[in-house]
Design a protein around this motif. Structure first.
Motif, mmCIF file in Angstrom:
data_model
loop_
_atom_site.group_PDB
_atom_site.id
_atom_site.type_symbol
_atom_site.label_atom_id
_atom_site.label_comp_id
_atom_site.label_asym_id
_atom_site.label_seq_id
_atom_site.Cartn_x
_atom_site.Cartn_y
_atom_site.Cartn_z
ATOM 1 N N LEU A 247 7.564 -7.763 -1.322
ATOM 2 C CA LEU A 247 6.345 -7.138 -0.831
ATOM 3 C C LEU A 247 5.872 -7.829 0.456
ATOM 4 O O LEU A 247 5.981 -9.052 0.573
ATOM 5 C CB LEU A 247 5.238 -7.208 -1.889
ATOM 6 C CG LEU A 247 5.516 -6.484 -3.199
ATOM 7 C CD1 LEU A 247 4.380 -6.715 -4.184
ATOM 8 C CD2 LEU A 247 5.726 -4.989 -2.970
ATOM 9 N N PRO A 248 5.342 -7.068 1.413
ATOM 10 C CA PRO A 248 4.884 -7.681 2.668
ATOM 11 C C PRO A 248 3.809 -8.734 2.445
ATOM 12 O O PRO A 248 2.992 -8.621 1.532
ATOM 13 C CB PRO A 248 4.318 -6.481 3.452
ATOM 14 C CG PRO A 248 4.942 -5.273 2.845
ATOM 15 C CD PRO A 248 5.167 -5.607 1.398
ATOM 16 N N TYR A 262 9.102 -2.403 2.753
ATOM 17 C CA TYR A 262 9.416 -3.660 2.081
ATOM 18 C C TYR A 262 9.821 -4.703 3.113
ATOM 19 O O TYR A 262 10.328 -4.362 4.190
ATOM 20 C CB TYR A 262 10.539 -3.458 1.075
ATOM 21 C CG TYR A 262 10.168 -2.525 -0.060
ATOM 22 C CD1 TYR A 262 9.400 -2.970 -1.129
ATOM 23 C CD2 TYR A 262 10.589 -1.187 -0.061
ATOM 24 C CE1 TYR A 262 9.045 -2.117 -2.159
ATOM 25 C CE2 TYR A 262 10.246 -0.325 -1.094
ATOM 26 C CZ TYR A 262 9.466 -0.794 -2.144
ATOM 27 O OH TYR A 262 9.119 0.055 -3.158
ATOM 28 N N CYS A 263 9.612 -5.962 2.769
ATOM 29 C CA CYS A 263 9.944 -7.024 3.717
ATOM 30 C C CYS A 263 11.309 -7.638 3.450
ATOM 31 O O CYS A 263 11.813 -8.410 4.267
ATOM 32 C CB CYS A 263 8.869 -8.109 3.709
ATOM 33 S SG CYS A 263 8.785 -9.073 2.182
ATOM 34 N N SER A 264 11.914 -7.310 2.302
ATOM 35 C CA SER A 264 13.238 -7.860 1.980
ATOM 36 C C SER A 264 13.887 -6.999 0.917
ATOM 37 O O SER A 264 13.286 -6.045 0.402
ATOM 38 C CB SER A 264 13.113 -9.309 1.473
ATOM 39 O OG SER A 264 12.410 -9.350 0.244
ATOM 40 N N PRO A 281 8.370 5.004 -0.015
ATOM 41 C CA PRO A 281 7.713 3.731 0.288
ATOM 42 C C PRO A 281 6.708 3.329 -0.792
ATOM 43 O O PRO A 281 6.240 4.154 -1.568
ATOM 44 C CB PRO A 281 6.989 4.012 1.616
ATOM 45 C CG PRO A 281 7.594 5.265 2.151
ATOM 46 C CD PRO A 281 8.043 6.052 0.960
ATOM 47 N N LEU A 282 6.365 2.044 -0.788
ATOM 48 C CA LEU A 282 5.349 1.559 -1.721
ATOM 49 C C LEU A 282 3.961 1.852 -1.170
ATOM 50 O O LEU A 282 3.776 2.074 0.031
ATOM 51 C CB LEU A 282 5.525 0.063 -1.979
ATOM 52 C CG LEU A 282 5.237 -0.904 -0.828
ATOM 53 C CD1 LEU A 282 3.863 -1.550 -1.022
ATOM 54 C CD2 LEU A 282 6.297 -1.975 -0.729
ATOM 55 N N THR A 283 2.992 1.902 -2.055
ATOM 56 C CA THR A 283 1.605 2.177 -1.669
ATOM 57 C C THR A 283 0.664 1.162 -2.318
ATOM 58 O O THR A 283 1.059 0.384 -3.184
ATOM 59 C CB THR A 283 1.178 3.593 -2.107
ATOM 60 O OG1 THR A 283 1.298 3.691 -3.539
ATOM 61 C CG2 THR A 283 2.047 4.662 -1.452
ATOM 62 N N PHE A 284 -0.592 1.174 -1.891
ATOM 63 C CA PHE A 284 -1.674 0.378 -2.483
ATOM 64 C C PHE A 284 -1.427 -1.134 -2.429
ATOM 65 O O PHE A 284 -1.902 -1.874 -3.288
ATOM 66 C CB PHE A 284 -1.957 0.820 -3.918
ATOM 67 C CG PHE A 284 -2.969 1.926 -4.001
ATOM 68 C CD1 PHE A 284 -4.318 1.642 -4.129
ATOM 69 C CD2 PHE A 284 -2.586 3.251 -3.917
ATOM 70 C CE1 PHE A 284 -5.260 2.648 -4.179
ATOM 71 C CE2 PHE A 284 -3.516 4.276 -3.957
ATOM 72 C CZ PHE A 284 -4.865 3.977 -4.085
ATOM 73 N N HIS A 285 -0.715 -1.577 -1.394
ATOM 74 C CA HIS A 285 -0.548 -3.016 -1.214
ATOM 75 C C HIS A 285 -1.610 -3.487 -0.226
ATOM 76 O O HIS A 285 -1.344 -3.767 0.941
ATOM 77 C CB HIS A 285 0.862 -3.335 -0.725
ATOM 78 C CG HIS A 285 1.179 -4.797 -0.727
ATOM 79 N ND1 HIS A 285 0.887 -5.625 -1.804
ATOM 80 C CD2 HIS A 285 1.762 -5.599 0.212
ATOM 81 C CE1 HIS A 285 1.276 -6.856 -1.530
ATOM 82 N NE2 HIS A 285 1.806 -6.869 -0.312
ATOM 83 N N VAL A 286 -2.851 -3.530 -0.709
ATOM 84 C CA VAL A 286 -4.006 -3.883 0.115
ATOM 85 C C VAL A 286 -4.892 -4.835 -0.681
ATOM 86 O O VAL A 286 -5.156 -4.612 -1.864
ATOM 87 C CB VAL A 286 -4.765 -2.604 0.554
ATOM 88 C CG1 VAL A 286 -5.191 -1.769 -0.647
ATOM 89 C CG2 VAL A 286 -5.956 -2.936 1.424
ATOM 90 N N ALA A 287 -5.319 -5.907 -0.037
ATOM 91 C CA ALA A 287 -6.020 -6.988 -0.749
ATOM 92 C C ALA A 287 -7.529 -6.922 -0.557
ATOM 93 O O ALA A 287 -8.030 -6.428 0.463
ATOM 94 C CB ALA A 287 -5.497 -8.346 -0.273
ATOM 95 N N ARG A 288 -8.236 -7.426 -1.541
ATOM 96 C CA ARG A 288 -9.694 -7.570 -1.432
ATOM 97 C C ARG A 288 -10.054 -8.533 -0.304
ATOM 98 O O ARG A 288 -9.304 -9.445 0.025
ATOM 99 C CB ARG A 288 -10.254 -8.152 -2.732
ATOM 100 C CG ARG A 288 -10.445 -7.187 -3.871
ATOM 101 C CD ARG A 288 -11.185 -7.923 -4.972
ATOM 102 N NE ARG A 288 -11.620 -7.031 -6.025
ATOM 103 C CZ ARG A 288 -10.926 -6.824 -7.142
ATOM 104 N NH1 ARG A 288 -9.781 -7.455 -7.341
ATOM 105 N NH2 ARG A 288 -11.382 -5.998 -8.063
#
Length: 423
Positions: A247-248, A262-264, A281-288
Motif C-alpha cells: 500500500l502507498p 500499489y507501490c509494490s 485499483p484499490l480505494t479508500f486508502h486515506v488517513a485521518r
C-alpha cells in the motif's frame, strides 16, 4: 439433503456493509435480497451488487471509472438493471415494515423457494463493552429482541437452514427477568421448527489476519440431516506489516478515496485471499488528520511496541500529553496494531470514532489505520467501495461498516462448508 448447489439462494437480514454476503457470493450462492436500515450501508450494497453485475457482463471498466471518481453514483447505477438494484431493501426490520418487506422479497423470489437466511442483528445490546458503558446494562434496549423478527422470517419463508452471527457477549447477556437472551432465542427457533447448533469461531484460525471471536448459530429444519458448517482451518504466513506492505505510504491527513496504485508487488496471501486484484485499483486508502498531540502519543506507543512489545498505559504518558479526564478506565485507549504478528487485535465499529486503538505500526507514517487497511484486516477486497449517504466518499461510515462486518474470508469458508449439506 440433495439439491443443485448452483441453485442455492439466500436472504441477508441486517446486512450491514455486506461482508457476510460477499463471502457467500464468492462461494457461488445467489442473493435474493439484502435488508438493511442504514442508508449508507444500503448504498454500499447497491454498489457492490452493481460491481458483480458489471463484472459478470464484461463491463468491469465502468466500475473502474466509478472508483476512479470519473462517474457519479447515480450514473453508475444507470448501467445496472433495476432488478439488481432493487434487491437491496433499505428498511428497518420492525412491526411497521415487516409486511412490506415480505411483499418486496416475495416479488424478488417470483415463486421460488428460499433456501437460506443469513445475518445477525446489531450486536451493541449484547456486547460486553456496550453493557459496561450503559447505566442500565442495555436492559430494555429494543435491539435485544431483534432475533424475534429473525424468527418471523424463518416462520414465513421456511428456508432449509440459517446462519445467525453475533458477538460472544450474546451467551451471557440477560433479559430483565434474569433469563439469558441466548436461551430464549434458541427456544424460539426450536418453536419455529428449527434445530440449532452453535460454535464460537475465531477468525484467525480460518485465514483472517485478525483475532475476532464470534458466535455462529446454525439452524436447520427439524427432520433434515444437516451438519454444522465449520470452515477448514488455514495457517497465516504473512505478518500484518506484510499485509500492508504494497500500500502507498500515507501520512496523517493524506491519501486518496478514489483509485490508487500499489507501490509494490503483492504477497501470495493477498492474491490467494482475493484481497488484491491487479485489474481494479484499490480505494479508500486515506488517513485521518490526527492532532499533533495524538501523533506524539502514537510515536511513544509505537516505540514501546517495536522495542519491547510493551503496550502503552495512558497514565504513563508525560503529563502535557494527557487530555482525557478519565484516568481510571480505558487506560489502553492508545494501541498499536502489531505489525510483527500474523494477526491484529479485533477491528470494531468504534474505529469510526477515532483511530487511537488502531495505530499504524510504521513509525514513519505516524497515523491511525486508513479504511483500506482496516478493510484488509477484515479481508474485504481492495475494490470494495464503501458508500456514504451523500454519494461522496466519507471515512466515518466506511469505518463503521468495516468494523461491524463479518470477515469476508471467514464468511466464504462457512459458505463453502455449508455446500456439503446440499451435495
Amino acid at each position: 439433503m440433495k439439491s443443485g448447489i448452483s441453485e442455492i439462494n439466500y436472504l441477508d437480514l441486517f446486512a450491514g456493509g455486506g461482508g457476510l454476503s460477499e463471502g457467500f457470493i464468492r462461494a457461488g450462492y445467489s442473493p435474493v435480497a439484502h435488508i438493511e436500515k442504514d442508508t449508507a450501508s444500503s448504498y454500499t450494497l447497491k454498489t457492490r451488487m452493481s460491481y458483480h453485475w458489471l463484472k459478470n457482463h464484461g463491463e468491469e471498466d465502468i466500475y473502474n471509472k466509478y472508483i476512479a471518481g470519473e462517474l457519479e453514483r447515480n450514473s453508475l447505477y444507470r448501467y445496472v438493471p433495476d432488478s439488481i438494484l432493487n434487491t437491496v431493501i433499505n428498511k428497518e426490520i420492525n412491526n411497521s415494515n415487516l409486511q412490506s418487506i415480505f411483499e418486496h422479497t416475495d416479488y424478488l423470489l417470483n415463486g421460488r423457494k428460499l433456501d437460506l437466511i443469513i445475518g445477525g442483528p446489531p450486536c451493541q445490546a449484547y456486547s460486553l463493552v456496550g453493557r459496561s458503558r450503559d447505566v442500565r446494562k442495555m436492559l430494555g434496549d429494543s435491539r435485544n429482541y431483534l432475533y424475534k423478527y429473525y424468527a418471523e422470517f424463518l416462520r414465513y419463508y421456511r428456508p432449509a437452514c440459517f446462519i445467525f452471527e453475533n458477538v460472544t457477549g450474546l451467551l451471557s447477556a440477560r433479559d430483565e427477568d434474569g433469563t439469558l437472551y441466548f436461551d430464549n432465542m434458541i427456544k424460539l427457533f426450536h418453536e419455529t421448527g428449527y434445530e440449532t447448533e452453535y460454535k464460537i469461531l475465531s477468525a484467525e484460525k480460518y485465514g483472517v489476519p485478525q483475532t475476532r471471536r464470534r458466535v455462529f448459530i446454525f439452524g436447520y429444519q427439524q427432520g433434515l440431516n444437516m451438519s454444522y458448517p465449520e470452515p477448514s482451518e488455514k495457517n497465516l504466513e504473512n505478518t500484518v506489516s506484510e499485509l500492508f506492505s504494497d500500500l502507498p505510504y500515507v501520512s496523517a491527513g493524506n491519501g486518496k478515496y478514489y483509485a490508487s496504485a500499489y507501490c509494490s508487488a503483492g504477497t501470495k496471501y493477498l492474491y490467494d485471499s482475493r484481497i488484491r486484484c491487479d485489474s481494479i485499483p484499490l480505494t479508500f486508502h486515506v488517513a485521518r488528520q490526527n492532532s499533533e498531540n495524538d501523533r506524539e502519543i502514537y510515536k511513544i506507543a509505537v516505540k514501546k511496541w517495536t522495542e519491547g512489545e510493551e503496550r502503552l498505559n495512558y497514565n504513563d504518558l508525560p503529563e502535557h500529553l494527557k487530555t482525557h479526564k478519565n484516568r481510571a478506565s480505558f487506560t489502553d485507549r492508545f494501541k498499536v496494531v502489531a505489525g510483527n504478528y500474523k494477526y491484529s487485535h479485533t477491528v470494531v465499529a468504534h474505529i469510526s470514532k477515532d483511530g487511537h486503538y488502531y495505530i499504524h505500526p510504521d513509525l514513519n507514517q505516524n497515523r491511525s489505520l486508513t479504511p483500506r487497511e482496516a478493510a484488509r484486516l477484515q479481508t474485504f477486497p481492495d475494490d470494495y467501495f464503501f458508500e456514504s449517504y451523500s454519494g461522496k466518499p466519507v471515512k466515518t461510515p466506511a469505518y463503521t461498516q468495516i468494523g461491524n462486518a463479518v470477515p469476508v474470508l471467514l464468511a466464504h469458508g462457512i459458505a463453502e462448508k455449508l455446500k456439503e449439506n446440499w451435495s
